[in-house]
Design a protein around this motif. Structure first.
Motif, mmCIF file in Angstrom:
data_model
loop_
_atom_site.group_PDB
_atom_site.id
_atom_site.type_symbol
_atom_site.label_atom_id
_atom_site.label_comp_id
_atom_site.label_asym_id
_atom_site.label_seq_id
_atom_site.Cartn_x
_atom_site.Cartn_y
_atom_site.Cartn_z
ATOM 1 N N UNK A 117 0.845 -1.190 0.000
ATOM 2 C CA UNK A 117 0.000 0.000 0.000
ATOM 3 C C UNK A 117 0.882 1.242 0.000
ATOM 4 N N UNK A 118 0.342 2.301 -0.547
ATOM 5 C CA UNK A 118 1.062 3.569 -0.536
ATOM 6 C C UNK A 118 0.198 4.644 0.116
ATOM 7 N N UNK A 119 0.882 5.581 0.728
ATOM 8 C CA UNK A 119 0.183 6.691 1.383
ATOM 9 C C UNK A 119 0.636 7.998 0.752
ATOM 10 N N UNK A 120 -0.335 8.810 0.376
ATOM 11 C CA UNK A 120 -0.045 10.136 -0.143
ATOM 12 C C UNK A 120 -0.878 11.138 0.650
ATOM 13 N N UNK A 121 -0.253 11.684 1.672
ATOM 14 C CA UNK A 121 -0.941 12.649 2.521
ATOM 15 C C UNK A 121 -0.808 14.055 1.965
ATOM 16 N N UNK A 122 -1.791 14.879 2.251
ATOM 17 C CA UNK A 122 -1.770 16.252 1.756
ATOM 18 C C UNK A 122 -2.491 17.161 2.742
ATOM 19 N N UNK B 219 -5.685 41.019 1.512
ATOM 20 C CA UNK B 219 -4.642 40.565 0.581
ATOM 21 C C UNK B 219 -4.564 39.053 0.718
ATOM 22 N N UNK B 220 -5.073 38.353 -0.287
ATOM 23 C CA UNK B 220 -5.183 36.887 -0.227
ATOM 24 C C UNK B 220 -3.990 36.248 -0.941
ATOM 25 N N UNK B 221 -3.145 35.562 -0.172
ATOM 26 C CA UNK B 221 -1.963 34.914 -0.751
ATOM 27 C C UNK B 221 -2.264 33.499 -1.258
ATOM 28 N N UNK B 222 -3.475 33.042 -1.028
ATOM 29 C CA UNK B 222 -3.842 31.702 -1.466
ATOM 30 C C UNK B 222 -3.431 30.628 -0.462
ATOM 31 N N UNK B 223 -3.424 29.384 -0.948
ATOM 32 C CA UNK B 223 -3.129 28.234 -0.081
ATOM 33 C C UNK B 223 -1.786 27.613 -0.465
ATOM 34 N N UNK B 224 -1.051 27.196 0.529
ATOM 35 C CA UNK B 224 0.187 26.442 0.315
ATOM 36 C C UNK B 224 -0.097 24.982 0.651
ATOM 37 N N UNK B 225 0.167 24.101 -0.299
ATOM 38 C CA UNK B 225 -0.128 22.677 -0.135
ATOM 39 C C UNK B 225 1.133 21.926 0.276
ATOM 40 N N UNK B 226 0.994 21.059 1.272
ATOM 41 C CA UNK B 226 2.091 20.217 1.766
ATOM 42 C C UNK B 226 1.728 18.751 1.548
ATOM 43 N N UNK B 227 2.725 17.921 1.127
ATOM 44 C CA UNK B 227 2.486 16.485 1.022
ATOM 45 C C UNK B 227 3.303 15.748 2.077
ATOM 46 N N UNK B 228 3.222 14.387 2.061
ATOM 47 C CA UNK B 228 3.850 13.605 3.143
ATOM 48 C C UNK B 228 5.358 13.715 3.163
ATOM 49 N N UNK B 229 5.960 14.170 2.039
ATOM 50 C CA UNK B 229 7.418 14.318 2.021
ATOM 51 C C UNK B 229 7.862 15.664 2.569
ATOM 52 N N UNK B 230 6.904 16.493 2.941
ATOM 53 C CA UNK B 230 7.225 17.852 3.388
ATOM 54 C C UNK B 230 6.797 18.088 4.833
ATOM 55 N N UNK B 231 6.670 16.961 5.580
ATOM 56 C CA UNK B 231 6.312 17.063 6.982
ATOM 57 C C UNK B 231 7.405 17.811 7.747
ATOM 58 N N UNK B 232 7.025 18.742 8.605
ATOM 59 C CA UNK B 232 7.991 19.500 9.376
ATOM 60 C C UNK B 232 7.380 20.756 9.932
ATOM 61 N N UNK B 233 8.228 21.609 10.423
ATOM 62 C CA UNK B 233 7.786 22.894 11.003
ATOM 63 C C UNK B 233 8.240 24.016 10.107
ATOM 64 N N UNK B 234 7.308 24.932 9.804
ATOM 65 C CA UNK B 234 7.591 26.049 8.917
ATOM 66 C C UNK B 234 7.285 27.349 9.641
#
Length: 276
Positions: free
Chosen positions: A206-211, A261-276
């Motif tokens: 199985x594969x997991x693709x989190x977002x 002022x709307x900057x939109x959404x930033x999308x993160x996936x499972x390879x980008x888990x961390x603190x920003x």
């Protein structure tokens, strides 16, 4: 035999089968488990022989009884019967492989079916991904037989019941189990496995693709007079994080008529888990 003038003489004999221990001791190269599974016959056959001289022609008469029964041929009257029993247990062992994130214990369910398609059992994965179906005990009556099983991963019918981000494995893995005999009271089992993603193994992948996404916006409030569109500007800058998600020099936007002022959404996936 010389009757030494007597009309008859009697002789008594007994025949028995050697015990397991005696047999092992007498058979060259026999090991302690050589006769496991065999039940030795403890019968002791008693032969009573009467030899008499009732004629003068030089031929003696012989009367025999085996265990009290008169017989004409001892060889056909003395029989030893041994029972052989063999048994053993086996299982179908499988493995779950999950990519994209760590696997959790009892996260996936697997179903075992018999050759008629009837469900036999269900098991969940362990923390290490393994699972096992015990097939119960087999006996010597099963020797030479082949039994066919099918293993599937349980996939919920409703999307809402599925684990979010998981791609399920719809493989149908066939396991043919053939029962053999070691000859020492223990059965052997040969397994032929087909249909999976890994040759010769009951493995489900199985594969997991989190977002996830985060919305960024700023809002300007001006007191004392009416706010004009584009009167002010705002900058979104990334100051830290494992992955650079926006331009290094940031994003600059003016306010709209409402002050936003709307900057939109930033999308993160499972390879980008961390603190920003």
């Amino acid at each position: 035999d010389d009757l030494a003038g007597a009309e008859s003489k009697t002789y008594d004999y007994q025949i028995r089968e050697l015990t397991k221990e005696e047999t092992i001791a007498r058979v060259n190269g026999a090991t302690a488990d050589e006769y496991d599974g065999y039940e030795f016959d403890s019968t002791v056959h008693r032969i009573h022989v009467v030899v008499s001289n009732t004629t003068s022609n030089g031929v003696l008469d012989v009367d025999c009884t085996v265990d009290g029964v008169s017989v004409s041929d001892v060889s056909n009257a003395v029989t030893f019967t041994n029972d052989y029993t063999a048994n053993g247990t086996t299982s179908i062992d499988g493995n779950k492989v999950l990519t994209g994130r760590d696997l959790e214990e009892d996260e996936f369910t697997f179903i075992l079916y018999d050759e008629d398609g009837e469900e036999i059992a269900r098991q969940t994965n362990g923390e290490d991904g393994t699972f096992s179906f015990g097939l119960g005990e087999f006996t010597q009556e099963n020797i030479g037989e082949t039994y066919t099983y099918t293993v599937k991963e349980y996939i919920p019918e409703n999307e809402s019941d599925k684990i979010e981000g998981i791609t399920y494995d719809d493989s149908e893995i066939t396991v043919k189990v053939t029962v053999g005999d070691t000859g020492k009271g223990k059965l052997s089992f040969t397994k032929e496995i087909t249909g999976g993603t890994v040759d010769g193994a009951v493995t489900f992948k199985n594969s997991y693709e989190g977002e996830a996404d985060v919305a960024f916006a700023a809002n300007k409030k001006l007191k004392g007079r009416h706010l004009e569109e584009g009167e002010f500007s705002f900058t979104l800058e990334q100051t830290s994080g494992p992955v650079q998600k926006i331009a290094k020099d940031g994003i600059t936007l003016p306010n709209d008529a409402s002050g936003s002022a709307d900057f939109g959404r930033i999308i993160f996936d499972q390879d980008e888990v961390g603190t920003y």
